[in-house]
Design a protein around this motif. Sequence first.
Motif, PDB file in Angstrom:
ATOM      1  N   UNK A  76      55.380  19.127 121.132  1.00 32.73           N
ATOM      2  CA  UNK A  76      54.302  18.142 121.107  1.00 32.73           C
ATOM      3  C   UNK A  76      52.971  18.696 120.640  1.00 32.73           C
ATOM      4  N   UNK A  77      52.917  20.007 120.412  1.00 31.22           N
ATOM      5  CA  UNK A  77      51.660  20.649 120.003  1.00 31.22           C
ATOM      6  C   UNK A  77      51.399  20.399 118.520  1.00 31.22           C
ATOM      7  N   UNK A  78      50.136  20.573 118.085  1.00 33.83           N
ATOM      8  CA  UNK A  78      49.811  20.302 116.675  1.00 33.83           C
ATOM      9  C   UNK A  78      50.538  21.228 115.707  1.00 33.83           C
ATOM     10  N   UNK A  79      50.971  20.652 114.617  1.00 37.69           N
ATOM     11  CA  UNK A  79      51.465  21.400 113.464  1.00 37.69           C
ATOM     12  C   UNK A  79      50.286  21.421 112.493  1.00 37.69           C
ATOM     13  N   UNK A  80      49.760  22.622 112.239  1.00 32.27           N
ATOM     14  CA  UNK A  80      48.537  22.728 111.439  1.00 32.27           C
ATOM     15  C   UNK A  80      48.771  22.256 110.007  1.00 32.27           C
ATOM     16  N   UNK A  81      47.692  21.842 109.361  1.00 36.52           N
ATOM     17  CA  UNK A  81      47.759  21.402 107.975  1.00 36.52           C
ATOM     18  C   UNK A  81      48.384  22.506 107.118  1.00 36.52           C
TER      19      UNK A  81
END
Length: 111
Positions: free
Chosen positions: A82-87
């Motif tokens: 659920x954590x961000x996947x960076x650009x």
Amino acid sequence: MAEPNRIWGDTCSKSDIVINQGPTAPLPSGIPTYTVEIMNLCVSGCNIAGIHLTCGWFSSARLINPKVFKRLRYNDCLVNDGKPLINGGTISFQYANTFLYPLSVSSVVCT
């Protein structure tokens, strides 16, 4: 390339997440394996969290780190805990099953 459909004010959409998967070498037991790559291709430089995929009854004969990918319930799998996947980021894993599971993005959260 067509601009993804965006709701006014949204910085990202589920079309910014691209999933590629393909066959890799089978397990010693002969069970086929597949490598999955999930990429954040957001053109506006956004990070994307809460990535959920439609995944049916996904299962694997090879253990997958649940912080990378896990099935929560039927047709709901969570990417990256659920954590961000960076650009520009990619997360990948391998699974083993007799057939390839169709995976598609069901929802995301723009961060």
